[in-house]
Every structure is written in structure tokens, then in C-alpha cells.
Motif scaffolding. Structure first.
Motif, PDB file in Angstrom:
ATOM      1  N   GLU A   1       3.049  12.825   4.532  1.00  0.00           N
ATOM      2  CA  GLU A   1       2.147  12.601   3.570  1.00  0.00           C
ATOM      3  C   GLU A   1       0.995  11.988   3.903  1.00  0.00           C
ATOM      4  N   GLU A   2       1.165  10.971   4.922  1.00  0.00           N
ATOM      5  CA  GLU A   2      -0.210  10.324   5.438  1.00  0.00           C
ATOM      6  C   GLU A   2      -1.133  11.456   6.423  1.00  0.00           C
ATOM      7  N   ALA A   3      -0.288  12.204   6.970  1.00  0.00           N
ATOM      8  CA  ALA A   3      -0.994  13.138   7.896  1.00  0.00           C
ATOM      9  C   ALA A   3      -1.718  14.167   6.654  1.00  0.00           C
ATOM     10  N   ASP A   4      -1.212  14.463   5.779  1.00  0.00           N
ATOM     11  CA  ASP A   4      -1.502  15.391   4.825  1.00  0.00           C
ATOM     12  C   ASP A   4      -2.974  14.801   4.341  1.00  0.00           C
TER      13      ASP A   4
ATOM     14  N   THR B   1      -3.375   9.098  26.632  1.00  0.00           N
ATOM     15  CA  THR B   1      -3.477   9.669  25.165  1.00  0.00           C
ATOM     16  C   THR B   1      -2.015   9.271  24.304  1.00  0.00           C
ATOM     17  N   PRO B   2      -2.406   8.571  23.205  1.00  0.00           N
ATOM     18  CA  PRO B   2      -1.535   8.108  22.409  1.00  0.00           C
ATOM     19  C   PRO B   2      -0.606   9.211  21.565  1.00  0.00           C
ATOM     20  N   VAL B   3       0.492   8.711  21.331  1.00  0.00           N
ATOM     21  CA  VAL B   3       1.299   9.997  20.636  1.00  0.00           C
ATOM     22  C   VAL B   3       0.646  10.421  19.373  1.00  0.00           C
ATOM     23  N   ASP B   4       0.105   9.417  18.497  1.00  0.00           N
ATOM     24  CA  ASP B   4      -0.599   9.857  17.276  1.00  0.00           C
ATOM     25  C   ASP B   4      -1.632  10.880  17.692  1.00  0.00           C
ATOM     26  N   GLU B   5      -2.308  11.005  18.669  1.00  0.00           N
ATOM     27  CA  GLU B   5      -3.202  12.041  18.816  1.00  0.00           C
ATOM     28  C   GLU B   5      -2.744  13.458  19.405  1.00  0.00           C
ATOM     29  N   ILE B   6      -1.417  13.262  19.482  1.00  0.00           N
ATOM     30  CA  ILE B   6      -0.682  14.834  19.526  1.00  0.00           C
ATOM     31  C   ILE B   6      -0.618  15.487  18.167  1.00  0.00           C
ATOM     32  N   GLY B   7      -0.997  14.770  17.158  1.00  0.00           N
ATOM     33  CA  GLY B   7      -1.186  15.115  15.820  1.00  0.00           C
ATOM     34  C   GLY B   7      -2.179  16.370  15.847  1.00  0.00           C
TER      35      GLY B   7
ATOM     36  N   VAL C   1       4.602  19.614  16.285  1.00  0.00           N
ATOM     37  CA  VAL C   1       4.441  19.220  17.380  1.00  0.00           C
ATOM     38  C   VAL C   1       4.343  17.730  17.511  1.00  0.00           C
ATOM     39  N   TYR C   2       3.603  16.964  16.693  1.00  0.00           N
ATOM     40  CA  TYR C   2       3.557  15.805  16.552  1.00  0.00           C
ATOM     41  C   TYR C   2       4.839  14.803  16.080  1.00  0.00           C
ATOM     42  N   LEU C   3       5.606  15.398  14.993  1.00  0.00           N
ATOM     43  CA  LEU C   3       6.841  14.827  14.768  1.00  0.00           C
ATOM     44  C   LEU C   3       7.995  15.084  15.771  1.00  0.00           C
TER      45      LEU C   3
END
Length: 842
Positions: free
Chosen positions: A212-215, A70-76, A82-84
Motif C-alpha cells: 500500500e505504501e509503495a503504491d 544501497t539500502p534495501v528500500d532503494e531496491i524497490g 524484487v523489493y519484497l
């Protein structure tokens, strides 16, 4: 009164009165994978893009999150906060690698023959080099003196050997640390500090860009919603709010939260007691007897006095006592149903993000103007009922809201925070006293005691934090963050530095404590977290003794955790590593290892051991950046003190020579042949402890190179203090003051054109009661007024609905207005949604 627990309450726990089947461990493991562990499934038409399933949601082709793949981006999927956290672990590891490279000159010096120090006993301290100086020189502070020293017994523990090494007696006799420091190392250290400060500002820009990108990439309820902080007390009708806010765009949901926290807590407590009874009553006869109050009273009176006393103290329990508690709760709930409730908070969900932004742009005012109902920028049509200037802000995520605490007043919150912070300070002082006492006997044990404190502090602080009534999980986490930072930083480094003897600064006994703490952070603590002994014991052994399936399932819930605790653990490792890095550059190696271990161990825990967290925003990340800024400041101060105080003894060489006669007492008690030497007469400096911390003065005994370094660090200290105070504390204070009078709303990116009603998996603001004692939340509003697809979890909602409990339905049958006792969440379908449903034949 008549016992009121009925079949409906038992059915809520999935039990039938007429003979439940025996518990099956396979069903418990199935429950564990479906409800407890996080699962994911490929999005429609995707090959490598997944979505996270809600707790309890079953979907063909779903599976567990893979720890390695699981890549770190998917922890979002688990929330932005949690992701940050995981991204920051990676970033700090990279930073530590750079810091280690910049400390290679220091490591090379300390491990070379140019720095005359023998090997240290602690293998943790030996890694990467350290400034321990155990090469000593007997000196004389008069023109002639006779001194006695001891032969060192290598079989003794390190602390005793060190005491023998520095032992000297005789008039005018002193021990001098005979190690030469290359003060050019200070320039490498300053370069590292500059890298950290610049990197911190770049990290802030990077994380803001990620936010901002996540939003923009993923739409959540927060993107469409606003929260009213000060509604009129009698404005409990959602239709009135829908009409008012429709001036900005279509309103899809209105949730009016009332001050019924006590009622909800009593209903939840009743559920928990009913659940415990269900756990302990597995047979038909046991179930049937619970409906006879006379038989129940007889059973309770039959208990021993000791058993009753233990029950009264909360140290034991019995089914008959639990039945009596149900009766008591029923009476209390019935009284609470007669109370008149008021609106405390209102959540408004717009159909478009543009409407939400328009509302916030037009209605955001300062706290003071909202309280005074006096703001010149608010048009008459934007005043509720023509008078009330509302305090409106962007709403938190639905899972972030603690609904039973929305009625908490500011004054009550301040009192609670003051009390808990005082207790925190007292605890830290007590632990400091314990660390000081243990340090005197064993530095290594003291280091591991500190690590144990850091491991145990979160549990105590969490319990203390639970006594506070916060409106959101994010606010609760920030409060915990502050307490943990105070306690962990103090016990991990500050107390050790404060209680040391000044002359011990570059001795092995002192630096061994720091090495033990860093090693424990890197390996011992993560391994204990990975083992999860309590959870594994419950699932593999304790669960097998359960009488019922529901009780067996209760052992298959994961470990509760706090994101704030993980952030403080991360910054504490950085704090200790940088605190001691000038004395012990090898500690940065252990700090880097701790970030690697925490990343993989915590990733495994997130997917397999920890409870699924609520969605928390980036506020903890911003707070951690402030902590890192303070870490940089503290490092600068400690580095300045190190270079200013070296070599941490009480003498300095003079310009004239004298003689010294040295007598050495051998291990067998005999005296060695005296040796007479000619050497410079040393003069006593009293102590080389600097008189200042920030702007450190140069002293006569310092070398010219040392004086230059001290002057440089005095300037650096002032610059860093200004940057931290103005760039972080000053900015925060200025924004807080500005918000008091003018409010603050800054839109992030461009509004997303997606309509709320068509965003897959989006949630709404459904009042719930969440507790770690239950696998799923309890619902606390009329579900007939909303689309149940917008509830944050998947289950048979009728079993989670507090408004349908028997005590409520019986009160309704008796003529009570029970609907006014619960918050309201009501949907208002948009024209686009109506057309879509018509086309689908709904």
C-alpha cells in the motif's frame, strides 16, 4: 526469390556496409555499463534520493548501484516483487535467530553428556547439536539368549562403522538405542511453531502495508490503467475505445493489442538471423556477397554433407544457411501480412488515478456474467456498443506484459500447463530414484547430489516453462514457482524422509544428508551463483574473438534469472531447516546463514550479474507466504512423528528380568571373553512407526511424558491444518469462486492526485517483443502516435522498430495494408498537457 536483406537491416545492428571499424573491447565495456548494468542518478535537488535510469539512458553524474551502501528500500526501483524478496530474506533471518534461541534447550541437550552420543564425523552435522544416537545396548526378547556383536573399526567410513555398531546376531537378540530423550523439548518446539504461525500472519499484514505504501509513494502506469479482456474482435480503432472510456475521465492512452503474435515472432526471428549474419560478415566482400542469391546458393551447396546435416539438426550454422533462412522468413512474413487480425486485449490509461478507480468500481463484474453479457449492475452506457459487458481489471505493469501471447486461449493454456506439470512429476520421480540409489552407497554424496539437483532444476524448469504461453511475466513466474516448489521440496527433504529405513531416523547416515543439503544451500550454491563462470568467460575471453563490434557487445549481456527461482530457493532452505529441526536443531544455524548469504550474494548479482528484471507485483510474495504456511504444517507433522517414534528401534523394556550372554567378535577375528548380564526382558514392538500422521495414537511402550507430548501434537496438527486450509487455501478458493460470479476490485489507499502526463519516467503500454538474445526490446507498433518518452527504455527507436523492417516497407510499397497488421498505441493529450506544452513553446 530475390534475397531481401538490405542495408537498412544491417544498419539496425549499428553496422555500415563500407568497412566497419575493428571491434574495440573498451567500447564493449562501455556498452556493458550503459545498457547492461543498472545505473542510478540523484533526483533533481536531492542529496540522497536516487532514480533508476532506463537501459541505455545516459545522464551526467550517474553511477552504478553500490552493493554495500544501497539500502534495501532503494531496491524497490527494480519492482515491488524484487523489493519484497529482499525484505523477506531479512525477515526470515530474524525469524531463524528467534527459532535458534527457542531451540537452545535442544542444542544443549544433544551436545551434553546427558545425551550419550559420540561425536559425528560430519562437521556440518556437528554444528548446533543433533539427535544422532550411536550408544547402543544389546538386549534379549526372551528370558535367556546368547548374542554376538562386532567390535567397531574406527578407521572405516562412517556408514560402515554405523553398520558394525548396530550389527547383532542370535535368537531373540536385538539392538536398542540407549539414549534418553527429554520430552519437555517438545514444548519449546511447539513454542517455536506458534511463533512462526503468528509471525506469518503479522508478515502478511506488514507486506500488505508495504504494498500500500509503495503504491502511494510511487506512481506507475498500473495505477492509471485498466485492461479489457474480451473486446469485440473488430474493435481495433483506438478512437472508439477512447470515446467509450471517457465517461469515467480523460483517457490519455489506448493500446489495442491484436492477435499478430506469430507475425511479430517471425519478424523478431528475422532480426536475430540478420544479427547473426552481421556478427559473421565483417568485410566489405562478405557483406556484398550476401545480396547475390545465386552466389549464396552456390556457397551453401559447397558445404559438406555432414555440415548440412548438423545445420538441419540445429547443431551448427553457416552464413549461407542463415541467408536462406532470411529468404524463407520473408516469404512467411509476406503471407502473414495478408491475414485479417482481430482485437484481443485493450489497455486504457486514464489521466487520473481517480478515473481509473471509478472505471473499475463501476465496471468490475464476474467472469461468468462477462461471458454471458448478463450483469444487472452494469448500466446501458457502460456496455460497449450497447451490448458487450466487458471483462475489465486493473492492468499489469507494461514491462510485465508478454505481447505475443495475448491471443492465447484459456483451453490452450490449460493443456500446456497439464503437459508441463506431468513432465515435472516424471522428472521428480526419476531424481528420487537416483537419490535413493546414491544414498545406499554414500549419504554425504547423496546430500551434495541433492544440492546439485536443486541448482540444476531451475535451468530445466525455466526451459520447460518457456514452452508455455503466458500473458504476463508474473503469470509465467508463478507457473515456474509451482514447478520449482514441487521439485525442490521433494528432492531436498521429502524423498530422503520417504526412502529411509525407519530405524535410521536418528542415525548419522540419515542426518548427514540433511546437513549436506543445508550447508550447500548456505555456501556452495551462492558461491557458484556469485562466480558466474559463463558470464565472466564470455566477457573476458570469448568476446575477444568477435569479428564485429555488435557481436562483441553481445557477450556483454548479463545472466537471465527468474524471481520465482529465488523465492523457491529461499522457501526451500526454510523448508529443509524446519523439516529436520527436531532431529537436527543445528540445521537452523545453516538456514540462517543461507539467508544472510543469499541477501548479499543476490544483491551483488542484481547490481552486477543479472539482467534487469521486469516490474513484477507482489503475487510471488503472497504465494511464498502460502508456502511458508505449508512449511509450518509439515514441521508440525514431522515433529509429531519424531516424538512419537523415538528411539526408533523395535524393542521396549518389559517388567521382568532375564539374562543375556554377549560375545564380541574383535577386529582380528578372534572372540572376546563372553559377558553375561542380568537385564529386563525386552519385548518386540515390531516397529514403532506410528499408524497415523495427524492424530497419532499413544502406544503401550511409550512413557507417560511421551504420551502427553504425542497427544499435544495431535491437537496441534489438527489446529495447524485448519488454519492453513481455511486461512490460505480456503480463502483463496472462496475468492476465486466469488470472482467467477461477482468480480473483485479492492482499492488500496487513497487515489493519488498526480496527473499521469506529469509523472516523471512513467511508461505506457507500447507493444514490444522481449528476448534474452537481444539487449533491448523490439518495438511493434507505429511510434508516431505516442510520446516516445513513455517507452520503457532509451535507445535509437528507429533501430528497434519492427514496423520499419525492409520486408514490411516493401510490402507497403506493393500496396498491402501493413498498418492493420500491428497493434496500435495512441496518445490523447489532456488539456493540462497541452497548456504545459504551449507554455514551453512545444
Amino acid at each position: 526469390g530475390k534475397f531481401t536483406l538490405d542495408l537498412g537491416d544491417m544498419a539496425e545492428q549499428g553496422e555500415a556496409l563500407n568497412g566497419p571499424p575493428p571491434p574495440d573491447i573498451k567500447e564493449a565495456w562501455k556498452f556493458y555499463e550503459t545498457y547492461t548494468l543498472p545505473r542510478r542518478v540523484l533526483k533533481d535537488g536531492a542529496t540522497d534520493d536516487y532514480r533508476k535510469l532506463e537501459p541505455g539512458e545516459v545522464c551526467e553524474g550517474s553511477g552504478l548501484y553500490g552493493v554495500w551502501e544501497t539500502p534495501v528500500d532503494e531496491i524497490g526501483d527494480f519492482g515491488l516483487g524484487v523489493y519484497l524478496y529482499y525484505k523477506m530474506l531479512i525477515t526470515l533471518f530474524v525469524c531463524m535467530v528467534v527459532c535458534i534461541c527457542l531451540n537452545i534447550p535442544a542444542m544443549s541437550l544433544y551436545m551434553s553428556n546427558d545425551y550419550p552420543a559420540a561425536s559425528v564425523a560430519s562437521f556440518q552435522l556437528a554444528i548446533g547439536g543433533n539427535a544422532v544416537c550411536d550408544t547402543v545396548l544389546p538386549v534379549c526378547t526372551t528370558s535367556s539368549c546368547t548374542c554376538t556383536i562386532l567390535e567397531v573399526d574406527d578407521s572405516l567410513p562412517p556408514a560402515d562403522k554405523e553398520a558394525q555398531l548396530w550389527s547383532i546376531t542370535g535368537d531373540g537378540c536385538e539392538m536398542h538405542a540407549n539414549c534418553e530423550m527429554d520430552f519437555s523439548l517438545a514444548y519449546w518446539d511447539a513454542a517455536m511453531l506458534g511463533f512462526l504461525i503468528v509471525g506469518l500472519f503479522l508478515l502478511a499484514k506488514l507486506q500488505n502495508k508495504i504494498v500500500e505504501e509503495a503504491d502511494e509513494a510511487e506512481q506507475t502506469a498500473q495505477d492509471y490503467s485498466v485492461m479489457v479482456h474480451d473486446p469485440d474482435a473488430d474493435a481495433v480503432n483506438p478512437d472508439e475505445w477512447q470515446t467509450f472510456f471517457s465517461q469515467f475521465g480523460h483517457v490519455t492512452y489506448v493500446t489495442v493489442a491484436i492477435d499478430n503474435g506469430v507475425l511479430i515472432q517471425k519478424l523478431a526471428e528475422r532480426r536475430l538471423v540478420s544479427r547473426q549474419i552481421a556478427f559473421e560478415t565483417a568485410t566489405d566482400e562478405e557483406r556484398a556477397s550476401m545480396f547475390d542469391p545465386n552466389e549464396n546458393d552456390t556457397a551453401f551447396e559447397g558445404l559438406s554433407k555432414m555440415k548440412k546435416r548438423l545445420i538441419g539438426y540445429g547443431l551448427s550454422n553457416d552464413v549461407s544457411a542463415m541467408r536462406k533462412k532470411i529468404t524463407k522468413l520473408d516469404n512467411e512474413i509476406t503471407e502473414l501480412l495478408d491475414k485479417k487480425y482481430s482485437a484481443k486485449k485493450v489497455f486504457v490509461v486514464f489521466e487520473t488515478e481517480a478515473a481509473q478507480r471509478s472505471c473499475l468500481r463501476e465496471m468490475t463484474v464476474g467472469t461468468i456474467p462477462a461471458l454471458m453479457d448478463n450483469a444487472s449492475n452494469i448500466a446501458p452506457n457502460q456496455k460497449f456498443r450497447g451490448e458487450n459487458i466487458l471483462s475489465v481489471s486493473e492492468a499489469p505493469e507494461p514491462t510485465d506484459v508478454i505481447w505475443v501471447n495475448l491471443e492465447t486461449s484459456l483451453s490452450h493454456t490449460v493443456k500446456e500447463l497439464t503437459a508441463t506439470m506431468c513432465l515435472t512429476v516424471l522428472l521428480v520421480a526419476f531424481l528420487g530414484f537416483c537419490i535413493m540409489a546414491i544414498s545406499e552407497s554414500s549419504p554425504t554424496i547423496a546430500g551434495f547430489f541433492v544440492a546439485a539437483c536443486n541448482g540444476g532444476l531451475p535451468a530445466f524448469m525455466k526451459a520447460l516453462n518457456e514452452t508455455e504461453e503466458h500473458m504476463t511475466q508474473g503469470s509465467r513466474q508463478q507457473s515456474l514457482l509451482l514447478k520449482l516448489v514441487l521439485s525442490r521440496w521433494f528432492t531436498a527433504a521429502l524423498i530422503i524422509w520417504m526412502i529411509r529405513d525407519y530405524e535410521d531416523t536418528i542415525r548419522e547416515s540419515f542426518l548427514t544428508k540433511a546437513a549436506a543439503i543445508l550447508f550447500a544451500d548456505a555456501f556452495t550454491t551462492p558461491i557458484i551463483r556469485l562466480m558466474d563462470p559463463a558470464g565472466r568467460l564470455a566477457r573476458n575471453y570469448t568476446a575477444k574473438s568477435a569479428k564485429t563490434q555488435s557481436k562483441m557487445n553481445s557477450f556483454f549481456t548479463n545472466t537471465a534469472w527468474f524471481l520465482a527461482e529465488r523465492y523457491t530457493d529461499m522457501t526451500k532452505s526454510l523448508f529443509v531447516g524446519l523439516f529436520f529441526s527436531t532431529l537436527y536443531p543445528g540445521g537452523l544455524v545453516w538456514t540462517a546463514c543461507s539467508f544472510v548469504m543469499c541477501y548479499w550474494v543476490d544483491k551483488y548479482c542484481l547490481f552486477r550479474i543479472w539482467k534487469q528484471p521486469p516490474a513484477i507485483d507482489a503475487s510471488l510474495t503472497a504465494a511464498s507466504r502460502l508456502q511458508i504456511a505449508v512449511v509450518c504444517l509439515v514441521h508440525s507433522l514431522i515433529a509429531a512423528l519424531f516424538f512419537a517414534g523415538y528411539p526408533f528401534d523395535k524393542v521396549a523394556p518389559g517388567s521382568t528380568d532375564g539374562t543375556i550372554t554377549i560375545n564380541k567378535t574383535l577386529l582380528n577375528g578372534n572372540a572376546d571373553t563372553p559377558v553375561t548380564l542380568t537385564q529386563p526382558i525386552y519385548y518386540s514392538t515390531g516397529t514403532k512407526r506410528p499408524d497415523a500422521v495427524v492424530n497419532i495414537p499413544t502406544l503401550d511402550w511409550m512413557t507417560d511424558e511421551q504420551k502427553d507430548v504425542v497427544k499435544m501434537y495431535s491437537i496441534i496438527n489438527i489446529v495447524v491444518i485448519v488454519l492453513v486450509c481455511v486461512g490460505y487455501f480456503g480463502r483463496t478458493a472462496a475468492f476465486s469462486l466469488y470472482k467467477l460470479f461477482y468480480g473483485e476490485y479492492i482499492a488500496v489507499g487513497d487515489p493519488n492526485p498526480d496527473l499521469y502526463s506529469f509523472v516523471p519516467g512513467i511508461e505506457t503500454y507500447v507493444p514490444v517483443y522481449q528476448t534474452d538474445k537481444l539487449p533491448l526490446p523490439l518495438l511493434a507498433c507505429d511510434l508516431s502516435l505516442l510520446d516516445q518518452e513513455h517507452i520503457s527504455f532509451t535507445a535509437d527507436y528507429s533501430k528497434q522498430d519492427l514496423t520499419k523492417d525492409s520486408v514490411i516497407t516493401k510490402a507497403a510499397e506493393a500496396g498491402k495494408d501493413v498498418k492493420s497488421c500491428f497493434s496500435v498505441c495512441k496518445q490523447y493529450k489532456s488539456e493540462e498537457l497541452k497548456k504545459h506544452e504551449d507554455s514551453q513553446g512545444k
